[in-house]
Design a protein around this motif. Structure first.
Motif, PDB file in Angstrom:
ATOM      1  N   ALA A   1      18.288  -2.716 -12.831  1.00  0.00           N
ATOM      2  CA  ALA A   1      17.214  -1.991 -13.510  1.00  0.00           C
ATOM      3  C   ALA A   1      17.314  -0.491 -13.260  1.00  0.00           C
ATOM      4  O   ALA A   1      17.063   0.319 -14.164  1.00  0.00           O
ATOM      5  CB  ALA A   1      15.854  -2.515 -13.043  1.00  0.00           C
ATOM      6  N   ILE A   2      17.686  -0.111 -12.052  1.00  0.00           N
ATOM      7  CA  ILE A   2      17.850   1.307 -11.723  1.00  0.00           C
ATOM      8  C   ILE A   2      18.924   1.933 -12.605  1.00  0.00           C
ATOM      9  O   ILE A   2      18.756   3.047 -13.133  1.00  0.00           O
ATOM     10  CB  ILE A   2      18.201   1.478 -10.225  1.00  0.00           C
ATOM     11  CG1 ILE A   2      16.990   1.140  -9.357  1.00  0.00           C
ATOM     12  CG2 ILE A   2      18.686   2.902  -9.937  1.00  0.00           C
ATOM     13  CD1 ILE A   2      17.308   1.000  -7.876  1.00  0.00           C
ATOM     14  N   GLN A   3      20.030   1.227 -12.806  1.00  0.00           N
ATOM     15  CA  GLN A   3      21.108   1.739 -13.647  1.00  0.00           C
ATOM     16  C   GLN A   3      20.669   1.819 -15.109  1.00  0.00           C
ATOM     17  O   GLN A   3      21.050   2.742 -15.840  1.00  0.00           O
ATOM     18  CB  GLN A   3      22.346   0.847 -13.514  1.00  0.00           C
ATOM     19  CG  GLN A   3      22.970   0.859 -12.127  1.00  0.00           C
ATOM     20  CD  GLN A   3      23.237   2.268 -11.626  1.00  0.00           C
ATOM     21  OE1 GLN A   3      23.935   3.045 -12.273  1.00  0.00           O
ATOM     22  NE2 GLN A   3      22.680   2.605 -10.470  1.00  0.00           N
TER      23      GLN A   3
ATOM     24  N   SER B   1      14.128   6.296 -11.975  1.00  0.00           N
ATOM     25  CA  SER B   1      15.154   5.513 -11.285  1.00  0.00           C
ATOM     26  C   SER B   1      15.193   5.865  -9.799  1.00  0.00           C
ATOM     27  O   SER B   1      15.417   4.996  -8.948  1.00  0.00           O
ATOM     28  CB  SER B   1      16.533   5.753 -11.923  1.00  0.00           C
ATOM     29  OG  SER B   1      17.037   7.036 -11.614  1.00  0.00           O
ATOM     30  N   GLN B   2      14.970   7.137  -9.475  1.00  0.00           N
ATOM     31  CA  GLN B   2      14.972   7.565  -8.076  1.00  0.00           C
ATOM     32  C   GLN B   2      13.777   7.001  -7.319  1.00  0.00           C
ATOM     33  O   GLN B   2      13.899   6.617  -6.147  1.00  0.00           O
ATOM     34  CB  GLN B   2      14.990   9.092  -8.003  1.00  0.00           C
ATOM     35  CG  GLN B   2      16.289   9.710  -8.503  1.00  0.00           C
ATOM     36  CD  GLN B   2      16.215  11.219  -8.635  1.00  0.00           C
ATOM     37  OE1 GLN B   2      15.128  11.813  -8.667  1.00  0.00           O
ATOM     38  NE2 GLN B   2      17.372  11.873  -8.704  1.00  0.00           N
ATOM     39  N   VAL B   3      12.633   6.949  -7.990  1.00  0.00           N
ATOM     40  CA  VAL B   3      11.434   6.366  -7.368  1.00  0.00           C
ATOM     41  C   VAL B   3      11.667   4.895  -7.041  1.00  0.00           C
ATOM     42  O   VAL B   3      11.357   4.426  -5.941  1.00  0.00           O
ATOM     43  CB  VAL B   3      10.213   6.524  -8.295  1.00  0.00           C
ATOM     44  CG1 VAL B   3       9.011   5.738  -7.741  1.00  0.00           C
ATOM     45  CG2 VAL B   3       9.838   7.991  -8.452  1.00  0.00           C
TER      46      VAL B   3
ATOM     47  N   ASP C   1       0.816  -1.215   0.000  1.00  0.00           N
ATOM     48  CA  ASP C   1       0.000   0.000   0.000  1.00  0.00           C
ATOM     49  C   ASP C   1       0.850   1.266   0.000  1.00  0.00           C
ATOM     50  O   ASP C   1       0.322   2.377  -0.013  1.00  0.00           O
ATOM     51  CB  ASP C   1      -0.969   0.013   1.187  1.00  0.00           C
ATOM     52  CG  ASP C   1      -0.258   0.024   2.533  1.00  0.00           C
ATOM     53  OD1 ASP C   1       0.980  -0.228   2.553  1.00  0.00           O
ATOM     54  OD2 ASP C   1      -0.913   0.279   3.564  1.00  0.00           O
ATOM     55  N   LYS C   2       2.158   1.105   0.006  1.00  0.00           N
ATOM     56  CA  LYS C   2       3.066   2.254  -0.037  1.00  0.00           C
ATOM     57  C   LYS C   2       3.816   2.302  -1.366  1.00  0.00           C
ATOM     58  O   LYS C   2       4.814   3.025  -1.493  1.00  0.00           O
ATOM     59  CB  LYS C   2       4.056   2.180   1.126  1.00  0.00           C
ATOM     60  CG  LYS C   2       3.368   2.234   2.495  1.00  0.00           C
ATOM     61  CD  LYS C   2       4.330   1.925   3.611  1.00  0.00           C
ATOM     62  CE  LYS C   2       3.607   1.984   4.955  1.00  0.00           C
ATOM     63  NZ  LYS C   2       2.560   0.935   5.057  1.00  0.00           N
ATOM     64  N   THR C   3       3.315   1.557  -2.337  1.00  0.00           N
ATOM     65  CA  THR C   3       4.000   1.454  -3.618  1.00  0.00           C
ATOM     66  C   THR C   3       3.664   2.619  -4.541  1.00  0.00           C
ATOM     67  O   THR C   3       2.498   2.823  -4.883  1.00  0.00           O
ATOM     68  CB  THR C   3       3.600   0.150  -4.336  1.00  0.00           C
ATOM     69  OG1 THR C   3       3.849  -0.960  -3.472  1.00  0.00           O
ATOM     70  CG2 THR C   3       4.395  -0.019  -5.617  1.00  0.00           C
ATOM     71  N   PRO C   4       4.660   3.377  -4.991  1.00  0.00           N
ATOM     72  CA  PRO C   4       4.417   4.393  -6.026  1.00  0.00           C
ATOM     73  C   PRO C   4       4.377   3.688  -7.380  1.00  0.00           C
ATOM     74  O   PRO C   4       5.178   2.788  -7.637  1.00  0.00           O
ATOM     75  CB  PRO C   4       5.653   5.300  -5.908  1.00  0.00           C
ATOM     76  CG  PRO C   4       6.724   4.385  -5.405  1.00  0.00           C
ATOM     77  CD  PRO C   4       6.059   3.364  -4.534  1.00  0.00           C
TER      78      PRO C   4
ATOM     79  N   LEU D   1      17.639   2.415 -16.165  1.00  0.00           N
ATOM     80  CA  LEU D   1      16.766   3.584 -16.297  1.00  0.00           C
ATOM     81  C   LEU D   1      17.585   4.870 -16.369  1.00  0.00           C
ATOM     82  O   LEU D   1      17.275   5.775 -17.144  1.00  0.00           O
ATOM     83  CB  LEU D   1      15.781   3.633 -15.131  1.00  0.00           C
ATOM     84  CG  LEU D   1      14.751   2.496 -15.080  1.00  0.00           C
ATOM     85  CD1 LEU D   1      13.865   2.626 -13.847  1.00  0.00           C
ATOM     86  CD2 LEU D   1      13.900   2.481 -16.345  1.00  0.00           C
ATOM     87  N   LYS D   2      18.644   4.946 -15.569  1.00  0.00           N
ATOM     88  CA  LYS D   2      19.530   6.114 -15.643  1.00  0.00           C
ATOM     89  C   LYS D   2      20.173   6.196 -17.020  1.00  0.00           C
ATOM     90  O   LYS D   2      20.288   7.280 -17.608  1.00  0.00           O
ATOM     91  CB  LYS D   2      20.605   6.025 -14.562  1.00  0.00           C
ATOM     92  CG  LYS D   2      20.091   6.199 -13.142  1.00  0.00           C
ATOM     93  CD  LYS D   2      21.232   6.084 -12.146  1.00  0.00           C
ATOM     94  CE  LYS D   2      20.737   6.261 -10.721  1.00  0.00           C
ATOM     95  NZ  LYS D   2      21.834   6.107  -9.732  1.00  0.00           N
ATOM     96  N   MET D   3      20.588   5.062 -17.545  1.00  0.00           N
ATOM     97  CA  MET D   3      21.212   4.988 -18.861  1.00  0.00           C
ATOM     98  C   MET D   3      20.259   5.495 -19.945  1.00  0.00           C
ATOM     99  O   MET D   3      20.675   6.105 -20.924  1.00  0.00           O
ATOM    100  CB  MET D   3      21.598   3.523 -19.143  1.00  0.00           C
ATOM    101  CG  MET D   3      22.478   3.305 -20.352  1.00  0.00           C
ATOM    102  SD  MET D   3      22.686   1.518 -20.634  1.00  0.00           S
ATOM    103  CE  MET D   3      23.283   0.964 -19.047  1.00  0.00           C
ATOM    104  N   ASN D   4      18.957   5.248 -19.719  1.00  0.00           N
ATOM    105  CA  ASN D   4      17.948   5.667 -20.695  1.00  0.00           C
ATOM    106  C   ASN D   4      17.450   7.084 -20.435  1.00  0.00           C
ATOM    107  O   ASN D   4      16.499   7.537 -21.071  1.00  0.00           O
ATOM    108  CB  ASN D   4      16.768   4.683 -20.669  1.00  0.00           C
ATOM    109  CG  ASN D   4      15.908   4.770 -21.908  1.00  0.00           C
ATOM    110  OD1 ASN D   4      16.429   4.803 -23.030  1.00  0.00           O
ATOM    111  ND2 ASN D   4      14.593   4.813 -21.735  1.00  0.00           N
ATOM    112  N   GLY D   5      18.070   7.787 -19.488  1.00  0.00           N
ATOM    113  CA  GLY D   5      17.684   9.162 -19.206  1.00  0.00           C
ATOM    114  C   GLY D   5      16.461   9.307 -18.320  1.00  0.00           C
ATOM    115  O   GLY D   5      15.911  10.399 -18.176  1.00  0.00           O
ATOM    116  N   GLU D   6      16.028   8.211 -17.701  1.00  0.00           N
ATOM    117  CA  GLU D   6      14.828   8.243 -16.844  1.00  0.00           C
ATOM    118  C   GLU D   6      15.261   8.406 -15.386  1.00  0.00           C
ATOM    119  O   GLU D   6      15.080   7.508 -14.556  1.00  0.00           O
ATOM    120  CB  GLU D   6      14.004   6.974 -17.054  1.00  0.00           C
ATOM    121  CG  GLU D   6      13.551   6.780 -18.496  1.00  0.00           C
ATOM    122  CD  GLU D   6      12.607   5.616 -18.677  1.00  0.00           C
ATOM    123  OE1 GLU D   6      11.548   5.609 -18.014  1.00  0.00           O
ATOM    124  OE2 GLU D   6      12.929   4.700 -19.466  1.00  0.00           O
TER     125      GLU D   6
END
Length: 215
Positions: free
Chosen positions: A173-175, A186-188, A30-33, A177-182
């Motif tokens: 996956a976080i890396q 990635s921070q979320v 229930d705390k998932t963005p 997303l950063k690579m793709n400019g997102e």
């Protein structure tokens, strides 16, 4: 894979949530963005890995449901939907995997967005399991390889025997997303991952997480 699964409990004191895998006292569902990334994340996982409570691929599927898909890897069966995706011309697929030898070095590319939808395949599992999947999956043989070279230490410390320098699935996956400019996406994901780590560690010792903030 079906989202209706039962994960192994990480504590004998409390039941675990079937979705996030955490003890129900620290469930974070229930705390998932909810986000929707431009890049597709296709995760290739063994059944054993998928059902581990400490698995982080599920987290990515929870927070990024539209753009994340988990495919079951089996020795005797091929993931037909993943293969269909690979053959779909709207996608530009890449395999995320460390470069080990000459055979893979000539497949390494520097990621560039070509205008197609980028799709990153991440093999989910221990290093030993990942190497086996890599070697035994013919449909991965011709994919260009993107190799991450992190200059930081993984935060993932929920299992023994982790290999230094390797990132867990959600960290990879976080890396990506950063690579793709997102950067914002990635921070979320990273913040949600931090919450998972704290909730898991509290629950594994039978404690309820008092604060869900990173203060």
């Amino acid at each position: 894979m079906s989202s209706n699964y039962i994960v192994k409990q990480i504590t004998s004191l409390y039941n675990s949530c079937n979705k996030c895998g955490l003890p129900t006292i620290n469930c974070i569902c229930d705390k998932t963005p909810i986000i929707k990334t431009n890049a597709k994340i296709w995760i290739l996982s063994t059944e054993k890995e998928f059902y581990r409570a400490s698995n982080t691929a599920r987290l990515l599927e929870i927070v990024n449901p539209t753009s994340t898909e988990i495919f079951l890897w089996e020795r005797t069966k091929t993931p037909t939907k993943l293969i269909a995706n690979l053959n779909n011309s709207i996608y530009e697929p890449f395999l995320l995997f460390p470069i080990e030898n000459y055979e893979t070095t000539n497949r390494e590319v520097e990621y560039k967005n070509t205008g197609k939808i980028p799709a990153f395949i991440i093999i989910d599992g221990t290093w030993k399991e990942a190497r086996k999947i890599f070697r035994k999956s013919s449909y991965l043989e011709k994919l260009p390889i993107v190799s991450l070279k992190p200059n930081f230490k993984s935060k993932y410390d929920l299992r023994r025997g982790a290999v230094d320098g390797n990132l867990c699935t959600i960290e990879s996956a976080i890396q990506v997303l950063k690579m793709n400019g997102e950067i914002w996406n990635s921070q979320v994901v990273d913040k949600f991952y931090d919450l998972f780590l704290r909730s898991y560690k509290a629950g594994s010792s039978g404690h309820k997480l008092v604060s869900y903030n990173n203060d």
